[in-house]
Design a protein around this motif. Structure first.
Motif, PDB file in Angstrom:
ATOM      1  N   VAL A 290       0.942  -1.340  -0.009  1.00  0.00           N
ATOM      2  CA  VAL A 290       0.053  -0.019   0.031  1.00  0.00           C
ATOM      3  C   VAL A 290       0.904   1.090  -0.131  1.00  0.00           C
ATOM      4  O   VAL A 290       1.793   1.358   0.849  1.00  0.00           O
ATOM      5  N   PRO A 291       0.788   2.200  -0.882  1.00  0.00           N
ATOM      6  CA  PRO A 291       1.367   3.368  -0.906  1.00  0.00           C
ATOM      7  C   PRO A 291       1.007   4.309   0.179  1.00  0.00           C
ATOM      8  O   PRO A 291      -0.064   4.194   0.830  1.00  0.00           O
ATOM      9  N   GLY A 292       1.856   5.400   0.276  1.00  0.00           N
ATOM     10  CA  GLY A 292       1.573   6.103   1.381  1.00  0.00           C
ATOM     11  C   GLY A 292       2.062   7.510   0.906  1.00  0.00           C
ATOM     12  O   GLY A 292       2.826   7.643   0.050  1.00  0.00           O
ATOM     13  N   PRO A 293       2.070   8.419   1.980  1.00  0.00           N
ATOM     14  CA  PRO A 293       2.695  10.004   1.509  1.00  0.00           C
ATOM     15  C   PRO A 293       4.165   9.834   1.586  1.00  0.00           C
ATOM     16  O   PRO A 293       4.766   9.107   2.340  1.00  0.00           O
ATOM     17  N   VAL A 294       4.822  10.496   0.755  1.00  0.00           N
ATOM     18  CA  VAL A 294       6.381  10.124   0.380  1.00  0.00           C
ATOM     19  C   VAL A 294       7.134  10.800   1.667  1.00  0.00           C
ATOM     20  O   VAL A 294       8.286  10.228   1.895  1.00  0.00           O
ATOM     21  N   HIS A 303       7.196   1.610  -0.395  1.00  0.00           N
ATOM     22  CA  HIS A 303       7.543   2.277  -1.709  1.00  0.00           C
ATOM     23  C   HIS A 303       8.688   1.379  -2.140  1.00  0.00           C
ATOM     24  O   HIS A 303       8.953   1.333  -3.534  1.00  0.00           O
TER      25      HIS A 303
END
Lengths: 407, 407
Positions: A290-294, A303
């Motif tokens: 699951v992606p998230g804020p960088v 990532h």
């Protein structure tokens, strides 16, 4: 935090020795179960040499030989430190009292099909993924049924609110779609995934890195109780085995093997969840992240998994189901259509003509041709078509856009 | 919003017709520039037939034939609506007054190498990616120099605060590392990228979907002025050409072609940034996307690009530079090491032994062997090694962990 039982030097009267007597005939089911309980405790998993030895000789003969020390070197290395520790009969008795059970390959309930991935990977030379010789189980769910289409949701213990929310939402949705959610009962993402699954009515399954009686982590004793009520709690460690870091890593291969795919919701640069993901990949299972804020440290591992390890990015329940190949998944994704614009069906020339029509002032066809670069005869043919589509309208001074389609 | 010039039916005295006279000898540089200014305006880009016609006959002869209407059908379709519109001499005169210039393939400044990707893709059958016949430029940067290692940063106009922050940070870091940042001067991500690049001292380049004199979008007139001061503003449209939706899409091929790679920072399910990304992919350029929270509508397009279109996930300047293959990029990533644990160098048996050593109470070697499943002789060999590494220490009752390594 460690826990020990005394070695019993005199083994003449142990259960395992008695089980050996029965090998003249066919061993009884109880004898097989007792032998496997012994074998599960005698070596620290994964124990590839012992697993192969059991496969070759059967559990009863294998247990007897291990107990006597009459085994090849590889098996001896795995078993000599504990071969005289006799606790399996006790473990089985206490398990029966607590309503726990030892599920063995000879049982109908044994999840043979998903665990086959461990044997295949071991055969391909993947290290440290030997199959378990049995599994301690607490809870109502039948293992062979609950693994069907199951998904593992794992992640960092030090999770963010975003990560816990996402894990719970995914788990909730997966259970609603009929998939069981497996996780590790740890703090953070694991706990959120179990809770989300429980909120949807279960089933959810916890695979532990310690024995079923240990109550670890302390703050999740209540949660684990609820997991057992609505699903199952699984461990390959004898019931009183304390947790240890390497046991979580070893446990991860079961999470990966028992499920169709593993979703990593949040993971730092260094996270056990990435180990589960790597193992899932080595087992040929689907690895998702699951992606998230960088800027978020708890998404760095996810990532990296997507970028460097080619984990599949998932951002919704439907995407998870699509990725693990659930039936109907494709249809689901298609049901989220792109927003439509009234000009979507226009060809490139018609689009250019439409753009060249002023929103307020009427424009002559000649001007529209010049502004759009579309030849005048085509402009004269296209304008009535655009009018029929409700995109432009005639006025005294030429053509203008219909109100509804003005920007 | 449209703007027109009158067609001049009598062409005997136009500049283009005069340019034709010179073809007996070699055309002068001014004649070539004038011809290309005319060709740039006479067809709506991309104009593949016209581009091929110019390549075959040279700009001066091509312009003369287009003007007279003596061209093949494909060129006629692209040019007949505007062939008698004569504004190129005016455009060049006003541009010179404003300090703008028309950069043509005959100039040293022409970015021939990156634009070659458009010709190659057109040759491979990719539609709508014909190269421009010239480029209007405003600003101090030389095109052939500023494209070297340049990166396009694009994204939704309706961007989130997260997206704008991320775009600005990436642009700032890229410029600090010597890469120019290209974008489209739109609101949202584009503007944030330009601002981030300007904050780092530039260079940044805006590629417009309208003429250089139009001042669109209105709120970015000041920003575009600053971009021109620290970089360049580029358009293939005659200076007074109004913006139009299809022009932004056509413009996107220049953003993609002129840069080594395109980063999509935020994009909704339907976004022009995805068109730039698709074009970049078709041109063989690197396509990158920045992830975001899974609930965010402005990250949906980025997640789809990563998941379905295999865009590379990027979350930092270093990852962008790595992905576009900048020199030194690999070293940069390696300089961000994983956090180390004191037990990182231990083998699996030593790790298990270390785990089995209690944190407070001394443990005998025999108990450690049993708890870890490691044979006693190995335990006896490993404990002094762990002691030398400072991980365990002897005490009255056996061995315990050193304080520094306790959990």
């Amino acid at each position: 935090m460690t826990e020990h039982r005394s070695a019993t030097p005199d083994i003449g009267t142990t259960d395992v020795a008695r089980a050996d007597v029965a090998t003249a005939d066919q061993p009884t089911a109880d004898e097989v179960r007792l032998a496997r309980a012994y074998l599960l405790g005698v070596a620290e998993p994964p124990a590839p040499a012992l697993h192969a030895f059991v496969a070759e000789h059967g559990p009863v003969v294998a247990a007897e030989r291990v107990h006597r020390g009459q085994v090849p070197d590889g098996v001896a290395r795995e078993t000599q430190a504990r071969r005289l520790v006799e606790r399996s009969a006790d473990d089985l008795r206490r398990a029966a009292e607590s309503g726990h059970r030892l599920v063995i390959p000879e049982d109908d309930e044994w999840p043979a099909w998903p665990l086959l991935s461990l044997q295949i990977a071991t055969g391909r030379g993947v290290r440290d993924v030997a199959a378990p010789v049995a599994l301690w189980v607490r809870g109502s769910a039948r293992l062979d049924q609950v693994v069907d289409g199951a998904v593992a949701i794992v992640g960092a213990r030090a999770a963010s609110e975003y990560g816990e929310h996402t894990a719970a939402e995914l788990a909730y949705g997966l259970v609603q779609d009929g998939a069981a959610v497996f996780s590790g009962a740890a703090y953070g993402i694991d706990g959120a995934a179990h809770r989300g699954a429980l909120a949807a009515g279960g089933p959810t399954v916890a695979v532990l890195g310690c024995g079923l009686e240990v109550g670890y982590p302390a703050g999740h004793v209540g949660l684990v109780n609820r997991i057992a009520e609505q699903g199952a709690v699984i461990s390959e460690y004898p019931p009183t085995t304390p947790p240890a870091r390497h046991r979580f890593l070893v446990r991860n291969r079961l999470l990966a093997a028992l499920t169709a795919g593993t979703v990593v919701v949040e993971a730092g640069r260094r996270s056990g969840a990435r180990n589960t993901a790597a193992t899932a990949g080595a087992l040929g299972k689907v690895v998702m992240a699951v992606p998230g804020p960088v800027g978020s440290a708890t998404s760095v591992g996810c990532h990296e998994l997507i970028r460097d390890a080619h984990a599949t990015l998932v951002s919704s329940v439907d995407e998870v189901l699509d990725t693990v190949g659930s039936l109907g998944g494709a249809a689901r994704t298609e049901s989220a259509p792109r927003p439509r614009r009234p000009t979507d069906d226009l060809g490139p020339e018609a689009l250019r003509v439409h753009e060249a029509v002023d929103e307020r002032t009427g424009t002559a066809a000649e001007r529209i041709a010049e502004a759009s670069g579309v030849p005048l005869p085509r402009v004269r043919a296209l304008l009535p078509e655009l009018e029929l589509s409700g995109l432009v309208e005639r006025c005294d001074t030429g053509w203008r856009r219909s109100r509804a389609t003005s920007r």
